[in-house]
Write an enzyme that holds these catalytic residues in place. Structure first.
Site, mmCIF file in Angstrom:
data_model
loop_
_atom_site.group_PDB
_atom_site.id
_atom_site.type_symbol
_atom_site.label_atom_id
_atom_site.label_comp_id
_atom_site.label_asym_id
_atom_site.label_seq_id
_atom_site.Cartn_x
_atom_site.Cartn_y
_atom_site.Cartn_z
ATOM 1 C CG HIS A 1 24.428 7.489 18.481
ATOM 2 N ND1 HIS A 1 24.951 8.195 17.432
ATOM 3 C CD2 HIS A 1 23.094 7.730 18.463
ATOM 4 C CE1 HIS A 1 23.972 8.832 16.807
ATOM 5 N NE2 HIS A 1 22.829 8.571 17.422
ATOM 6 C CD GLU B 1 13.656 -3.413 25.655
ATOM 7 O OE1 GLU B 1 13.327 -2.284 26.088
ATOM 8 O OE2 GLU B 1 14.520 -3.574 24.767
ATOM 9 C CG ASP C 1 15.581 -0.781 23.047
ATOM 10 O OD1 ASP C 1 15.349 -1.978 22.780
ATOM 11 O OD2 ASP C 1 15.600 -0.325 24.206
#
Ligand code: FAD
Length: 531
Positions: free
Chosen positions: A94, A280, A164
């Site tokens: 990723h 956040e 996340d």
């Protein structure tokens, strides 16, 4: 027989591609031939990453390790061979800029099995292993965080600090930092590791911790894969909450928004009942993006009319906060949330609340992934830019970037949230700004080939450059998170006062620059001149 053929083919490719006389017996002696694959599906999968920016970088072969020893044998062979080859660990691939790729070597596929062959061969380490009394879990370096969570929940426990998105590997996030809305409180994931097993660039398998091989331990955390391949990590756990109260509130004034965010993270030493567990936020420069892919939160039952909220300079800010709880304490949660919200100065009519199981909250981005995948919008180029911005300059950044360069158009979510520097261990290799509080600003763009100029890869890549240039010219000393540089000087500047140690430890643990060459920090030693 088939395995032997596969291996011989792999060796031939190594010889042909490197153009050097690598002694085939070196690889034959590895004793890991069942895991070394040149299956085109494996090679193709290992040649790409989430960013889709670099073009395919096919490795010569892909290894599916079944144990730390397999990894050690491979790296030892690379280190000891006359002409050598590079070795890159790949977690879930990723990365954005080819950080887990290597064109002239072997990719060690640490997470699961890619392309359907390999790791299923049966000798997988018996991880995750949860130690309920001690409150930690031992996991394989390629384990995905979602699977770590599932295992620990069976014991009523969970890691404390998250990303996340949970379909990332433990080794991949620990090589960077691993951050999310819990970082203000618990620090990044690298602050929640007790011990590691690491295969160095010499092929040695070391156990390291605060007490044992401590220099290696700190160097590997945030070390961008430069010093060793993490094969096991021991991660701290806490009792797992059962549910989460998840709240979003809106602001039109940036300084009110950041003041509230900074206030909330200043509560980190308070008892659990007097602080949120997650802080956040994100920027809304484009009305369409209020329901961005990170999570579809705002339901049709509570539509948000952005224009009615009088965005300042066309921009709104959303504070995202969450409070964990156990069903046994459900009676006090409303009161605790209410008294915290009372101290904030958001737009009064803009409180949106939802409540869900803890796992669903942590795994929220995966839902969005499935949606995007179904529309063909996941496997597209991702010119992401992640920056740590010092608190003292975040207002300048807002003016120049959110209200300036972005020009009311983005191509994905823009996260913004502050963290406390004292929760980061300064001995790790991770680099953060020199202020007690700094912000993550994450521009998570997707480039689309839909004829709209502002969605094109070229436009977004240029905009990233423009943002970096603006910061430079405005004296905003940002640090890239998940950094990507291509010159030696840029890396030296990035690490600044950590560079000398970084370099010294690289020479000690990976003197031939075999590991993680896709980061482009060190050039693999000219193999022929090495001996
Ligand atoms: P890879 O891309 O496979 O590898 C990354 C680097 O680590 C490479 O250099 C590789 O060689 C090295 N590496 C991999 N495994 C090992 C190992 N076992 N030992 C040593 N080195 C290793 N990050 C956050 O902090 N917070 C977030 O909320 C967050 N959300 C994300 C959401 C999405 C959709 C995506 C795509 C990324 C997100 N990231 C986030 C970034 C992510 O943490 C990094 O890209 C991370 O490297 C990805 O893990 P991976 O397993 O895919 O790593």
């Amino acid at each position: 027989m088939a395995t032997k053929l596969l291996l011989t083919f792999a060796i031939c490719r190594l010889i042909v591609t490197v153009g050097l006389t690598l002694d085939p017996t070196e690889l034959l002696l590895l004793g890991v031939d069942a895991q070394l694959s040149v299956d085109p599906t494996d090679v193709k999968a290992a040649s790409l990453d989430f960013g889709l920016l670099t073009g395919a970088q096919p490795p010569l072969a892909v290894m599916h390790p079944a144990s730390s020893q397999d990894v050690a044998q491979l790296v030892k062979a690379a280190y000891g061979s006359n002409f050598g080859f590079t070795v890159s660990a790949r977690g879930h691939g990723h990365s954005i800029n080819g950080q887990a790729q290597t064109a002239n070597g072997v990719v060690v596929q640490m997470s699961g099995s890619i392309g359907g062959s390999g790791v299923a061969s049966g000798r997988k380490p018996p991880y995750p292993r949860v130690w309920p009394q001690e409150r930690f879990v031992d996991v394989w370096g390629g384990e995905l965080w979602i699977d770590v969570l599932r295992s620990t929940l069976q014991h009523g426990l969970a890691p404390k600090s998250w990303t996340d998105y949970l379909y990332l590997s433990v080794g991949g996030t620990l090589s960077n930092a691993g951050i999310s809305g819990q970082a203000f409180n618990h620090g990044p994931q690298i602050s929640n590791v007790q011990e590691l097993d690491v295969v160095t660039g010499k092929g040695e398998l070391l156990t390291c911790s605060e007490e044992q091989n401590s220099e290696m331990f700190h160097a590997v955390l945030g070390g961008l894969g430069q010093f060793g391949i993490i094969t096991r990590a021991r991660i701290s756990l806490e009792p797992a909450p059962q549910r989460v109260r998840w709240i979003r509130v809106l602001y039109s004034n940036f300084s009110t928004f950041t003041r509230d965010q900074e206030y909330l993270i200043s509560l980190h030493e308070q008892p659990a009942s007097q602080k949120f567990d997650y802080v956040e936020g994100f920027v809304i420069v484009d009305e369409g993006l209020i329901n961005n892919w990170r999570s579809s939160f705002f339901s049709p039952h509570n539509p948000v009319k952005i224009s009615s909220l009088e965005p300042n300079g066309g921009v709104l800010y959303c504070l995202e906060i969450a409070k964990n709880y156990h069903e046994s304490t459900a009676s006090t949660i409303d009161q605790e949330v209410e008294s915290l919200l009372k101290k904030l100065n958001f737009i009064p009519a803009s409180v949106f609340t939802t409540d869900m199981p803890y796992v669903d909250f942590l795994d929220r981005v995966h839902k969005a992934e499935l949606k995007l995948r179904s529309k063909g919008l996941w496997e597209v180029p991702h010119p992401w830019l992640n920056l740590f911005v010092p608190k003292s300059k975040i207002a300048d950044f807002d003016k120049g970037v959110f209200k300036g360069i972005l020009g009311n158009k983005t191509s994905g979510p823009i996260l913004i949230y502050p963290m406390n520097k004292n929760k980061w261990d300064h001995r790790s290799s991770a680099v953060t700004p020199d202020e007690d509080v700094f912000y993550l600003v994450a521009l998570l763009r997707s480039a689309l080939d839909n004829g709209e100029e502002t969605h094109s890869l070229e436009y977004l890549t240029n905009q990233n450059r423009q943002i970096l240039r603006f910061c430079d010219e405005a004296g905003i000393t940002v640090k890239q998170y998940l950094p990507h540089y291509t010159t030696h000087q840029e890396w030296v500047d990035h690490f600044r006062n950590k560079w000398d140690r970084f370099y010294r430890l690289k020479m000690e643990f990976d003197p031939r620059h075999i590991l993680a060459s896709g980061q482009q920090i060190f050039t693999p030693t000219n193999m022929a001149s090495w001996q």
